[in-house]
Enzyme design. Sequence first.
Site, PDB file in Angstrom:
ATOM      1  N   SER A   1       0.847  -1.200   0.000  1.00  0.00           N
ATOM      2  CA  SER A   1       0.000   0.000   0.000  1.00  0.00           C
ATOM      3  C   SER A   1       0.876   1.241   0.000  1.00  0.00           C
ATOM      4  O   SER A   1       1.960   1.235   0.600  1.00  0.00           O
ATOM      5  CB  SER A   1      -0.878   0.020   1.259  1.00  0.00           C
ATOM      6  OG  SER A   1      -1.555   1.252   1.371  1.00  0.00           O
TER       7      SER A   1
ATOM      8  N   TYR B   1      -1.259  -1.093  10.392  1.00  0.00           N
ATOM      9  CA  TYR B   1      -1.327  -1.449   8.959  1.00  0.00           C
ATOM     10  C   TYR B   1      -0.092  -0.967   8.188  1.00  0.00           C
ATOM     11  O   TYR B   1       0.547  -1.778   7.480  1.00  0.00           O
ATOM     12  CB  TYR B   1      -2.636  -0.897   8.394  1.00  0.00           C
ATOM     13  CG  TYR B   1      -2.884  -1.069   6.919  1.00  0.00           C
ATOM     14  CD1 TYR B   1      -3.324  -2.287   6.383  1.00  0.00           C
ATOM     15  CD2 TYR B   1      -2.725   0.004   6.035  1.00  0.00           C
ATOM     16  CE1 TYR B   1      -3.582  -2.418   5.020  1.00  0.00           C
ATOM     17  CE2 TYR B   1      -2.986  -0.120   4.683  1.00  0.00           C
ATOM     18  CZ  TYR B   1      -3.409  -1.324   4.177  1.00  0.00           C
ATOM     19  OH  TYR B   1      -3.666  -1.457   2.826  1.00  0.00           O
TER      20      TYR B   1
ATOM     21  N   LYS C   1       2.830  -3.351   6.269  1.00  0.00           N
ATOM     22  CA  LYS C   1       3.161  -3.238   4.846  1.00  0.00           C
ATOM     23  C   LYS C   1       4.666  -3.014   4.669  1.00  0.00           C
ATOM     24  O   LYS C   1       5.260  -3.472   3.696  1.00  0.00           O
ATOM     25  CB  LYS C   1       2.345  -2.120   4.193  1.00  0.00           C
ATOM     26  CG  LYS C   1       0.830  -2.395   4.139  1.00  0.00           C
ATOM     27  CD  LYS C   1       0.460  -3.604   3.265  1.00  0.00           C
ATOM     28  CE  LYS C   1      -1.035  -3.666   2.970  1.00  0.00           C
ATOM     29  NZ  LYS C   1      -1.423  -4.850   2.189  1.00  0.00           N
TER      30      LYS C   1
HETATM   31  N1  LIG Z   1      -8.503  -0.484  -1.984  1.00  0.00           N
HETATM   32  C1  LIG Z   1      -7.523   0.367  -1.719  1.00  0.00           C
HETATM   33  O1  LIG Z   1      -7.676   1.599  -1.771  1.00  0.00           O
HETATM   34  C2  LIG Z   1      -6.175  -0.156  -1.323  1.00  0.00           C
HETATM   35  C3  LIG Z   1      -5.128   0.769  -1.181  1.00  0.00           C
HETATM   36  C4  LIG Z   1      -3.867   0.304  -0.829  1.00  0.00           C
HETATM   37  C5  LIG Z   1      -3.656  -1.051  -0.638  1.00  0.00           C
HETATM   38  N2  LIG Z   1      -4.695  -1.922  -0.769  1.00  0.00           N
HETATM   39  C6  LIG Z   1      -4.403  -3.342  -0.564  1.00  0.00           C
HETATM   40  O2  LIG Z   1      -4.983  -4.080  -1.625  1.00  0.00           O
HETATM   41  C7  LIG Z   1      -5.345  -5.384  -1.155  1.00  0.00           C
HETATM   42  C8  LIG Z   1      -6.800  -5.666  -1.500  1.00  0.00           C
HETATM   43  O3  LIG Z   1      -7.602  -4.646  -0.943  1.00  0.00           O
HETATM   44  P1  LIG Z   1      -9.155  -4.476  -1.303  1.00  0.00           P
HETATM   45  O4  LIG Z   1      -9.447  -3.017  -1.237  1.00  0.00           O
HETATM   46  O5  LIG Z   1      -9.477  -5.240  -2.506  1.00  0.00           O
HETATM   47  O6  LIG Z   1      -9.784  -5.113   0.023  1.00  0.00           O
HETATM   48  P2  LIG Z   1     -10.846  -6.294   0.225  1.00  0.00           P
HETATM   49  O7  LIG Z   1     -11.192  -6.283   1.660  1.00  0.00           O
HETATM   50  O8  LIG Z   1     -11.946  -6.180  -0.765  1.00  0.00           O
HETATM   51  O9  LIG Z   1      -9.983  -7.592  -0.146  1.00  0.00           O
HETATM   52  C9  LIG Z   1      -9.252  -8.314   0.777  1.00  0.00           C
HETATM   53  C10 LIG Z   1      -9.697  -9.752   0.708  1.00  0.00           C
HETATM   54  O10 LIG Z   1      -8.888 -10.508   1.612  1.00  0.00           O
HETATM   55  C11 LIG Z   1      -9.726 -11.435   2.284  1.00  0.00           C
HETATM   56  N3  LIG Z   1      -9.103 -11.834   3.544  1.00  0.00           N
HETATM   57  C12 LIG Z   1      -8.996 -11.126   4.686  1.00  0.00           C
HETATM   58  N4  LIG Z   1      -8.382 -11.835   5.629  1.00  0.00           N
HETATM   59  C13 LIG Z   1      -8.079 -13.033   5.076  1.00  0.00           C
HETATM   60  C14 LIG Z   1      -7.426 -14.207   5.540  1.00  0.00           C
HETATM   61  N5  LIG Z   1      -6.967 -14.293   6.799  1.00  0.00           N
HETATM   62  N6  LIG Z   1      -7.270 -15.240   4.703  1.00  0.00           N
HETATM   63  C15 LIG Z   1      -7.750 -15.182   3.429  1.00  0.00           C
HETATM   64  N7  LIG Z   1      -8.378 -14.096   2.933  1.00  0.00           N
HETATM   65  C16 LIG Z   1      -8.533 -13.043   3.746  1.00  0.00           C
HETATM   66  C17 LIG Z   1     -11.039 -10.690   2.468  1.00  0.00           C
HETATM   67  O11 LIG Z   1     -12.119 -11.563   2.749  1.00  0.00           O
HETATM   68  C18 LIG Z   1     -11.166  -9.951   1.140  1.00  0.00           C
HETATM   69  O12 LIG Z   1     -11.858 -10.692   0.173  1.00  0.00           O
HETATM   70  C19 LIG Z   1      -5.007  -5.402   0.334  1.00  0.00           C
HETATM   71  O13 LIG Z   1      -3.735  -5.965   0.533  1.00  0.00           O
HETATM   72  C20 LIG Z   1      -4.988  -3.930   0.701  1.00  0.00           C
HETATM   73  O14 LIG Z   1      -4.171  -3.677   1.824  1.00  0.00           O
HETATM   74  C21 LIG Z   1      -5.945  -1.513  -1.106  1.00  0.00           C
END
Ligand SMILES: NC(=O)c1ccc[n+]([C@@H]2O[C@H](COP(=O)([O-])OP(=O)(O)OC[C@H]3O[C@@H](n4cnc5c(N)ncnc54)[C@H](O)[C@@H]3O)[C@@H](O)[C@H]2O)c1
Length: 252
Positions: free
Chosen positions: A144, A157, A161
């Site tokens: 992130s 968090y 990361k």
């Molecule tokens: N969306 C954003 O703005 C953003 C920004 C920076 C980083 N990220 C990173 O991108 C990635 C995806 O984010 P997203 O926005 O799609 O979030 P999201 O919550 O939609 O996706 C995360 C998925 O991980 C699953 N999960 C959680 N704990 C788990 C576990 N113990 N075992 C297996 N699965 C598990 C959840 O059920 C979910 O489906 C993450 O690593 C997040 O930190 C997202």
Amino acid sequence: MRGLSGKVGIVAGGGRGIGAATARRLSAEGAAVVIGDIVEEWALDTAQTLRAAGGKVIGMRLDGTSAASQAGIVAAALAEFGGLDFYHSNLAGGTEGDIDVLNCTEEVLDRSFAINAKSHFLATQAALPVLLERGGGAMIYTSSGAAISGNPLQVAYPMTKNALHALVRHVARKFGKKGVRANGICPGVVMTEAVAQHLTDDYVAGMLDAIPHRRLGQPDDIAGAVAFLASDDGEWVNGQLWHVNGGSLLRD
Ligand SMILES: NC(=O)c1ccc[n+]([C@@H]2O[C@H](COP(=O)([O-])OP(=O)(O)OC[C@H]3O[C@@H](n4cnc5c(N)ncnc54)[C@H](O)[C@@H]3O)[C@@H](O)[C@H]2O)c1
């Protein structure tokens, strides 16, 4: 993209959001995909949708914080598709109660490290031996922009990361000569369900104002970057943390 057709990959945390978009993109490129998610129903539903579109995709429950569960998803890739070429370790969670350092409890810190750092370590332990055995492959991790932006609102968090960045560099340095590439993607704000539900219209407008782009991120923006890193087009990229963010953080 070059070299994705016929490859086999895992997308952990692929039931929705960025992971689901990545599974869709990889499948469209001709890769076979195993989707793992702690919410089994999301993994199964997303896989079913992609199969209906002609993809070779299965879904299963994955608890990324469990070594046995990580071994299970790698075994499923081998059993169902006969190999493993890349692993996208994308899952995240456990951010409830993660506030500033004076108010974040030890329990919240431990939970965040288990989900957001240890899971990637365990994914690597499960997948690497198979990649090494086949002569190489790609580990791709979702980090992130929060790792480096200096976030006043969350402490655990961003710490996790940064731990992930150390893992990326370790794997790249240690196993690069054996054909393994390890890279991380640092998204900016991407309008997934998880993010959108917490944001007011005013906040979104403020974020949009602050970035040198005409829109905020969509899951497909990250999916394209993951597909590139998994493909042969990305074969000379190793040990990098790639910021994909519409220009919100401008850095070397
Ligand atoms: N969306 C954003 O703005 C953003 C920004 C920076 C980083 N990220 C990173 O991108 C990635 C995806 O984010 P997203 O926005 O799609 O979030 P999201 O919550 O939609 O996706 C995360 C998925 O991980 C699953 N999960 C959680 N704990 C788990 C576990 N113990 N075992 C297996 N699965 C598990 C959840 O059920 C979910 O489906 C993450 O690593 C997040 O930190 C997202």
